[in-house]
Write an enzyme that holds these catalytic residues in place. Structure first.
Site, mmCIF file in Angstrom:
data_model
loop_
_atom_site.group_PDB
_atom_site.id
_atom_site.type_symbol
_atom_site.label_atom_id
_atom_site.label_comp_id
_atom_site.label_asym_id
_atom_site.label_seq_id
_atom_site.Cartn_x
_atom_site.Cartn_y
_atom_site.Cartn_z
ATOM 1 N N GLY A 116 0.825 -1.215 0.000
ATOM 2 C CA GLY A 116 0.000 0.000 0.000
ATOM 3 C C GLY A 116 0.851 1.252 0.000
ATOM 4 O O GLY A 116 0.973 1.920 1.041
ATOM 5 N N THR B 132 -2.027 -3.962 -6.030
ATOM 6 C CA THR B 132 -2.091 -5.290 -6.645
ATOM 7 C C THR B 132 -2.501 -6.322 -5.604
ATOM 8 O O THR B 132 -1.920 -6.384 -4.514
ATOM 9 C CB THR B 132 -0.704 -5.660 -7.238
ATOM 10 O OG1 THR B 132 -0.333 -4.656 -8.167
ATOM 11 C CG2 THR B 132 -0.741 -7.016 -7.927
ATOM 12 N N GLU C 139 13.044 -3.454 -5.199
ATOM 13 C CA GLU C 139 11.944 -3.584 -6.166
ATOM 14 C C GLU C 139 12.446 -3.342 -7.589
ATOM 15 O O GLU C 139 12.105 -4.084 -8.500
ATOM 16 C CB GLU C 139 10.824 -2.607 -5.815
ATOM 17 C CG GLU C 139 9.604 -2.779 -6.724
ATOM 18 C CD GLU C 139 8.385 -1.958 -6.310
ATOM 19 O OE1 GLU C 139 8.543 -1.049 -5.484
ATOM 20 O OE2 GLU C 139 7.294 -2.238 -6.834
ATOM 21 N N GLU D 175 10.378 6.633 -17.349
ATOM 22 C CA GLU D 175 10.893 8.013 -17.363
ATOM 23 C C GLU D 175 11.655 8.286 -16.060
ATOM 24 O O GLU D 175 12.736 8.886 -16.068
ATOM 25 C CB GLU D 175 9.736 9.017 -17.512
ATOM 26 C CG GLU D 175 9.053 9.027 -18.867
ATOM 27 C CD GLU D 175 8.055 7.890 -19.039
ATOM 28 O OE1 GLU D 175 7.810 7.148 -18.064
ATOM 29 O OE2 GLU D 175 7.529 7.728 -20.156
HETATM 30 C C1 FAD Z 1 -0.154 -2.842 -12.964
HETATM 31 C C2 FAD Z 1 0.254 -1.945 -11.830
HETATM 32 C C3 FAD Z 1 0.446 -2.487 -10.579
HETATM 33 C C4 FAD Z 1 0.772 -1.646 -9.500
HETATM 34 N N1 FAD Z 1 0.864 -2.205 -8.243
HETATM 35 C C5 FAD Z 1 1.077 -1.391 -7.182
HETATM 36 C C6 FAD Z 1 1.048 -1.919 -5.854
HETATM 37 O O1 FAD Z 1 0.843 -3.117 -5.644
HETATM 38 N N2 FAD Z 1 1.239 -1.063 -4.820
HETATM 39 C C7 FAD Z 1 1.468 0.282 -5.018
HETATM 40 O O2 FAD Z 1 1.662 0.979 -4.020
HETATM 41 N N3 FAD Z 1 1.491 0.817 -6.255
HETATM 42 C C8 FAD Z 1 1.292 0.009 -7.348
HETATM 43 N N4 FAD Z 1 1.281 0.554 -8.615
HETATM 44 C C9 FAD Z 1 1.431 1.995 -8.777
HETATM 45 C C10 FAD Z 1 2.736 2.396 -9.437
HETATM 46 O O3 FAD Z 1 3.798 2.299 -8.532
HETATM 47 C C11 FAD Z 1 2.535 3.836 -9.965
HETATM 48 O O4 FAD Z 1 1.568 3.759 -10.992
HETATM 49 C C12 FAD Z 1 3.813 4.430 -10.508
HETATM 50 O O5 FAD Z 1 4.716 4.687 -9.473
HETATM 51 C C13 FAD Z 1 3.544 5.734 -11.292
HETATM 52 O O6 FAD Z 1 2.793 6.609 -10.518
HETATM 53 P P1 FAD Z 1 1.441 7.297 -11.089
HETATM 54 O O7 FAD Z 1 0.595 6.201 -11.697
HETATM 55 O O8 FAD Z 1 0.869 8.092 -9.999
HETATM 56 O O9 FAD Z 1 1.906 8.202 -12.285
HETATM 57 P P2 FAD Z 1 2.585 9.649 -12.139
HETATM 58 O O10 FAD Z 1 3.656 9.600 -11.114
HETATM 59 O O11 FAD Z 1 1.523 10.662 -11.987
HETATM 60 O O12 FAD Z 1 3.269 9.802 -13.564
HETATM 61 C C14 FAD Z 1 2.527 10.213 -14.732
HETATM 62 C C15 FAD Z 1 3.519 10.339 -15.883
HETATM 63 O O13 FAD Z 1 4.509 11.336 -15.577
HETATM 64 C C16 FAD Z 1 5.819 10.779 -15.682
HETATM 65 N N5 FAD Z 1 6.682 11.330 -14.639
HETATM 66 C C17 FAD Z 1 6.382 11.470 -13.325
HETATM 67 N N6 FAD Z 1 7.434 11.987 -12.656
HETATM 68 C C18 FAD Z 1 8.422 12.155 -13.557
HETATM 69 C C19 FAD Z 1 9.770 12.644 -13.476
HETATM 70 N N7 FAD Z 1 10.298 13.033 -12.329
HETATM 71 N N8 FAD Z 1 10.506 12.684 -14.624
HETATM 72 C C20 FAD Z 1 9.974 12.279 -15.812
HETATM 73 N N9 FAD Z 1 8.700 11.825 -15.945
HETATM 74 C C21 FAD Z 1 7.942 11.758 -14.846
HETATM 75 C C22 FAD Z 1 5.628 9.294 -15.473
HETATM 76 O O14 FAD Z 1 6.664 8.545 -16.065
HETATM 77 C C23 FAD Z 1 4.294 9.034 -16.152
HETATM 78 O O15 FAD Z 1 4.470 8.875 -17.532
HETATM 79 C C24 FAD Z 1 0.960 -0.261 -9.707
HETATM 80 C C25 FAD Z 1 0.798 0.276 -10.990
HETATM 81 C C26 FAD Z 1 0.433 -0.545 -12.042
HETATM 82 C C27 FAD Z 1 0.241 0.087 -13.397
#
Ligand code: FAD
Length: 384
Positions: free
Chosen positions: A126, A160, A243, A371
């Site tokens: 989480g 997940t 991770e 990214e």
């Molecule tokens: C299938 C799946 C399973 C997952 N399982 C888990 C889980 O079990 N537990 C959990 O806690 N989380 C989980 N996640 C969440 C995952 O860790 C986040 O989706 C991920 O860290 C990206 O965060 P966000 O989705 O908020 O996107 P954002 O952080 O909002 O990013 C949006 C876009 O901006 C880009 N971006 C953001 N910051 C930067 C930067 N500094 N430089 C360049 N580009 C940038 C990103 O690359 C992306 O393209 C899961 C996600 C998926 C898709």
């Protein structure tokens, strides 16, 4: 130069093969090519590994691990992948396990580690929230200390397997006034605690792996805090470093390779086997070469295990980038090999390559997006 297999490692490989031949139940083998094995299968397999003393290949021997060398662990993964064993609980084994081994009190370790080793307790992670993914330290789920409890309020997302997990390891904000990294704590929470609601998020692959998890006045014993209050960010950095390295998922890539080879010799077009078409053979050869390169990176990174230095951290990010890019391209190629039938997703099947291909679109997002990984490599390796 001549490469000869190390006789001791070859003997170890034979031991693992014999074990798998004798102990892997037929109905557990080759259940799924990639995604998650069914919970019951994972538990049964974990109990069998535990009986053999092989419950946690990467944990130290005094913590119930095997004490295997990096090479032995890679051989074990290799053989399990070839035999198609169920996966182990990655969240418990690779993410939480090292945290428990490093930061938990003896009482906490005793409560949580044995059920992981025996396959009796499943975990989910989480961390992410709406508005706190890449910028995880912005998380807002709050835990307020009241007597011998914390009271948790807030929301997690993309969790997940929250719907299949018994417990969740949770990042919470315990000091809203402090600098954002400084006010975070690491809590272990029983998913059956009143006030927790899990809502499904259905994926593009047609499956339910992901969830939103809501916390409404959830009471968590203060004894479930790992490390000191407000020290959660150091634990998180330790965990995330692990991770990045595992998300390359070499065993998965090897399963893909096996499936790719199988399809190339069993599928035909116009009476010609796909493998006999030069363009197909050429692409398979390129994938095999790339896979070997990732395998060598994994070996190199694994040999740095425990090293928290810049180079080790950057290697983890590079591995994540290379491994997940390869996962995506190989999963697309397998669907291409299936021809017209590959376009039909069969969500009831555990070996549905179209669903697998769709699911892997997310591999360059979870565990830290590509990214963000490129940013880490640029900073750590090139000082940019
Ligand atoms: C299938 C799946 C399973 C997952 N399982 C888990 C889980 O079990 N537990 C959990 O806690 N989380 C989980 N996640 C969440 C995952 O860790 C986040 O989706 C991920 O860290 C990206 O965060 P966000 O989705 O908020 O996107 P954002 O952080 O909002 O990013 C949006 C876009 O901006 C880009 N971006 C953001 N910051 C930067 C930067 N500094 N430089 C360049 N580009 C940038 C990103 O690359 C992306 O393209 C899961 C996600 C998926 C898709």
């Amino acid at each position: 130069m001549e490469f000869r297999p190390d006789p001791e490692l070859e003997a170890f490989r034979q031991t693992v093969r014999t074990f798998l031949r004798e102990k892997l139940p037929v109905d557990l083998a080759h259940l799924s090519i990639g995604m998650f094995s069914p919970r019951e299968a994972m538990s049964r397999w974990q109990a069998i590994l535990h009986g053999q003393g092989w419950a946690a290949p990467s944990w130290p021997v005094d913590r119930g691990g095997t004490g295997w060398s990096v090479e032995q662990r890679l051989i074990f993964d290799d053989e399990c992948s070839a035999a198609g064993t169920p996966t182990q609980d990655t969240f418990a084994q690779k993410l939480l396990g090292p945290v428990l081994n490093h930061f938990a009190t003896p009482e906490q370790w005793q409560e949580h580690a044995p059920p992981i080793l025996k396959g009796e307790r499943k975990w989910c992670q989480g961390f992410s929230e709406p508005g706190a993914g890449s910028d995880l330290a912005s998380l807002r789920t709050k835990a307020e200390r009241r007597g011998d409890h914390y009271v948790v309020n807030g929301q997690k997302i993309w969790t997940t397997n929250a719907h299949r997990a018994d417990w969740i390891f949770l990042l919470v904000r315990t000091d809203p006034e402090a600098r954002k990294q400084a006010g975070i704590s690491f809590l272990l929470v029983d998913m059956k605690t009143p006030g927790i609601t899990v809502r499904p998020i259905w994926g593009i692959d047609g499956h339910h792996h992901l969830n939103e998890v809501f916390f409404d006045e959830v009471e968590v014993p203060a004894a479930n805090l790992i490390g000191a209050e407000n020290m959660g960010w150091s634990i998180t950095k330790f965990l995330l470093n692990n991770e990045h390295a595992y998300t390359a998922d070499l065993p998965l890539l090897k399963r893909y390779r096996g499936e790719m080879r199988r399809l190339a010799v069993t599928q035909s077009v116009g009476g010609t086997r796909l493998i006999d078409r030069p363009e197909v053979a050429h692409r398979i050869a390129l994938f095999e070469t790339e896979l070997r390169a990732v395998e060598m990176m994994v070996q190199r990174t694994a040999a740095l295990h425990g090293d928290q230095g810049h180079f080790a951290h950057a290697m983890g990010s590079m591995l994540k980038l290379r491994g997940t890019d390869l996962q995506q391209r190989m999963s697309v190629f397998m669907v291409e090999l299936l021809g017209d039938s590959g376009a039909v997703a069969d969500t009831q099947s555990t070996n549905d390559l179209a669903a697998e291909m769709f699911f892997r679109r997310a591999s360059t997002i979870y565990g830290g997006s590509s990214e963000v990984q490129r940013g880490i490599v640029a900073k750590l390796m090139f000082g940019l």
